[in-house]
Write a protein that holds these residues in place. Structure first.
Motif, PDB file in Angstrom:
ATOM      1  N   ASP A  42      47.287  86.194  37.539  1.00  0.00           N
ATOM      2  CA  ASP A  42      46.905  87.742  37.584  1.00  0.00           C
ATOM      3  C   ASP A  42      47.870  88.282  38.191  1.00  0.00           C
ATOM      4  O   ASP A  42      48.354  89.611  37.934  1.00  0.00           O
ATOM      5  CB  ASP A  42      45.683  87.805  38.337  1.00  0.00           C
ATOM      6  N   ASP A  43      48.729  87.631  39.217  1.00  0.00           N
ATOM      7  CA  ASP A  43      49.675  88.297  40.018  1.00  0.00           C
ATOM      8  C   ASP A  43      50.883  87.597  39.966  1.00  0.00           C
ATOM      9  O   ASP A  43      51.819  88.400  40.739  1.00  0.00           O
ATOM     10  CB  ASP A  43      48.859  88.236  41.525  1.00  0.00           C
ATOM     11  N   SER A  44      51.123  86.514  39.439  1.00  0.00           N
ATOM     12  CA  SER A  44      52.497  85.855  39.497  1.00  0.00           C
ATOM     13  C   SER A  44      52.437  85.089  38.570  1.00  0.00           C
ATOM     14  O   SER A  44      51.567  84.743  37.717  1.00  0.00           O
ATOM     15  CB  SER A  44      52.700  85.033  41.006  1.00  0.00           C
ATOM     16  N   VAL A  45      53.865  84.198  38.484  1.00  0.00           N
ATOM     17  CA  VAL A  45      54.101  83.371  37.419  1.00  0.00           C
ATOM     18  C   VAL A  45      54.445  81.944  37.800  1.00  0.00           C
ATOM     19  O   VAL A  45      55.092  81.769  38.984  1.00  0.00           O
ATOM     20  CB  VAL A  45      55.249  83.861  36.614  1.00  0.00           C
ATOM     21  N   MET A  46      54.048  80.999  37.283  1.00  0.00           N
ATOM     22  CA  MET A  46      54.433  79.533  37.567  1.00  0.00           C
ATOM     23  C   MET A  46      55.499  79.036  36.583  1.00  0.00           C
ATOM     24  O   MET A  46      54.957  79.138  35.480  1.00  0.00           O
ATOM     25  CB  MET A  46      53.276  78.816  37.852  1.00  0.00           C
ATOM     26  N   VAL A  47      56.583  78.389  37.027  1.00  0.00           N
ATOM     27  CA  VAL A  47      57.340  77.708  36.095  1.00  0.00           C
ATOM     28  C   VAL A  47      57.023  76.310  36.280  1.00  0.00           C
ATOM     29  O   VAL A  47      56.885  75.842  37.476  1.00  0.00           O
ATOM     30  CB  VAL A  47      58.746  77.936  36.262  1.00  0.00           C
ATOM     31  N   VAL A  48      57.031  75.628  35.340  1.00  0.00           N
ATOM     32  CA  VAL A  48      56.916  73.923  35.226  1.00  0.00           C
ATOM     33  C   VAL A  48      58.131  73.563  34.844  1.00  0.00           C
ATOM     34  O   VAL A  48      58.283  73.316  33.596  1.00  0.00           O
ATOM     35  CB  VAL A  48      55.597  73.551  34.577  1.00  0.00           C
ATOM     36  N   ASP A  49      59.043  72.830  35.561  1.00  0.00           N
ATOM     37  CA  ASP A  49      60.202  72.172  35.340  1.00  0.00           C
ATOM     38  C   ASP A  49      61.315  73.194  35.170  1.00  0.00           C
ATOM     39  O   ASP A  49      61.325  74.131  34.504  1.00  0.00           O
ATOM     40  CB  ASP A  49      60.245  71.301  34.140  1.00  0.00           C
ATOM     41  N   ALA A  50      62.525  73.171  35.820  1.00  0.00           N
ATOM     42  CA  ALA A  50      63.547  74.228  36.071  1.00  0.00           C
ATOM     43  C   ALA A  50      64.586  74.285  35.150  1.00  0.00           C
ATOM     44  O   ALA A  50      65.344  75.241  35.367  1.00  0.00           O
ATOM     45  CB  ALA A  50      63.994  74.224  37.528  1.00  0.00           C
ATOM     46  N   GLN A  51      65.109  73.232  34.589  1.00  0.00           N
ATOM     47  CA  GLN A  51      66.165  73.087  33.745  1.00  0.00           C
ATOM     48  C   GLN A  51      67.145  72.479  34.479  1.00  0.00           C
ATOM     49  O   GLN A  51      67.118  72.309  35.874  1.00  0.00           O
ATOM     50  CB  GLN A  51      66.484  74.315  33.044  1.00  0.00           C
ATOM     51  N   ALA A  52      68.352  72.126  34.109  1.00  0.00           N
ATOM     52  CA  ALA A  52      69.407  71.405  34.712  1.00  0.00           C
ATOM     53  C   ALA A  52      70.394  72.199  35.415  1.00  0.00           C
ATOM     54  O   ALA A  52      71.004  71.679  36.523  1.00  0.00           O
ATOM     55  CB  ALA A  52      70.385  70.712  33.576  1.00  0.00           C
ATOM     56  N   THR A  53      70.398  73.575  35.151  1.00  0.00           N
ATOM     57  CA  THR A  53      71.218  74.478  36.037  1.00  0.00           C
ATOM     58  C   THR A  53      70.765  75.838  36.109  1.00  0.00           C
ATOM     59  O   THR A  53      69.849  76.201  35.247  1.00  0.00           O
ATOM     60  CB  THR A  53      72.678  74.503  35.228  1.00  0.00           C
ATOM     61  N   PRO A  54      71.359  76.557  37.203  1.00  0.00           N
ATOM     62  CA  PRO A  54      70.632  77.869  37.244  1.00  0.00           C
ATOM     63  C   PRO A  54      71.167  78.918  35.765  1.00  0.00           C
ATOM     64  O   PRO A  54      70.444  79.591  35.212  1.00  0.00           O
ATOM     65  CB  PRO A  54      71.442  78.691  38.020  1.00  0.00           C
ATOM     66  N   ARG A  55      72.385  78.145  35.093  1.00  0.00           N
ATOM     67  CA  ARG A  55      72.657  78.923  33.676  1.00  0.00           C
ATOM     68  C   ARG A  55      71.669  78.957  32.750  1.00  0.00           C
ATOM     69  O   ARG A  55      70.887  79.878  32.166  1.00  0.00           O
ATOM     70  CB  ARG A  55      73.735  78.378  33.171  1.00  0.00           C
TER      71      ARG A  55
END
Length: 316
Positions: A42-55
């Protein structure tokens, strides 16, 4: 001719898909590369697993912004592997969540794993200069943690050892959808180099007990519907057993690692040789299965040096 080490020869960009697997639940997939899950509350997002790099995380964020402008407040990491966690800084989340066991594995072997995976996956680590360092959680738990994104509930759970000793899943009850990390794969080889073969099938059965409507697996396509969910669970269990059993027979009979490798290939090649990262995973899988069958419960730490020595012995 010797095979290129791990995924060093895999330099082609993968086609990204962003698939809705339930109401406001998304799977970022890329033809067998590591997946990321997105849970919009409702108010935010959750990410599950972030990937290898900020790119690479930036590509996930681009897709998120096509469906919501809500802030990303939580990054949940299913386990400690570098290709899953080192992009976490890009999301600007206020909480980074891991199991307590996964955090201990960052402390024990996080730098070695980063160095090792950097050598295995050069394409995934393009832009690695922007990684600020090891990813540490701000919040940990042992067996279960429930978080609320407004009214939307997300249950984070440890259901048993599998791909690592600290794997967790994220279950969204209102849609009965689960983000499994690398406990489940779909038409992609399971990486078992840090795994627990004899525990893994029971962990898959614990997932099956949820009678899920959809799964976002660790690698491979999103799985919507009971048929695909059960097919992926069955197939992952078959991959794990087919790898372990021939290796264990050889090892427990006093045979060599190379003999175990040959026995594993005889069983697995006809079934799985067309799977993503199969040749990459196989030597690591055989080495770990050999150790586990001889009673070595804690996987030995992979280092860049050990990677190359093992690869030369088996794939060279």
């Amino acid at each position: 001719m010797a095979k290129a080490f791990a995924s060093q020869g895999d330099l082609a960009e993968k086609k990204v898909s962003f698939t809705e697997v339930g109401r406001d639940l998304w799977a970022f997939t890329a033809e067998g590369d590591p997946n990321t899950g997105v849970i919009i509350g409702d108010d935010s997002v959750m990410v599950v697993d972030a990937q290898a790099t900020p790119r690479l995380a930036g590509k996930v964020i681009e897709n998120i912004r096509t469906v919501t402008d809500k802030p990303i407040k939580h990054v949940v990491l299913s386990h400690y592997h570098a290709v899953r966690v080192l992009g976490a800084s890009a999301y600007g989340a206020s909480e980074i969540v891991m199991s307590e066991k996964a955090r201990s594995m960052v402390a024990e072997r996080g730098q070695e794993d980063w160095d090792s995976e950097f050598g295995r996956f050069p394409r995934l680590f393009q832009g690695h200069e922007s990684i600020p360092g090891l990813t540490w959680p701000t919040l940990t738990f042992n067996d279960r943690l429930t978080l609320y994104l407004g009214k939307r509930r997300v249950d984070l759970m440890f259901l048993g050892r599998a791909h690592t000793a600290g794997d967790i899943v994220a279950h969204v009850p209102d849609e009965n959808v689960m983000f499994t990390g690398d406990i489940v794969e779909y038409h992609s080889a399971c990486y078992c180099g840090d795994g627990h073969f004899t525990d893994w099938p029971a962990t898959l059965e614990a997932i099956r007990c949820f009678d899920l409507a959809a799964i976002a697996p660790g690698r491979g396509d999103a799985l919507v519907g009971e048929k695909l969910v059960n097919e992926a669970l069955d197939n992952t269990a078959d991959f794990v057993r087919s790898t372990y059993r021939p290796v264990a027979r050889v090892a427990q009979g006093g045979g060599s690692l190379k003999e175990a490798w040959d026995a594993c290939r005889t069983v697995c090649d006809p079934k799985f040789s067309n799977y993503a990262i199969y040749e990459h995973c196989l030597p690591f899988n055989v080495a770990r299965a050999y150790d586990e069958s001889l009673g070595i419960d804690t996987p030995r730490i992979w280092t860049a040096e050990r990677d190359l020595q093992m690869w030369e012995a088996l794939q060279g």
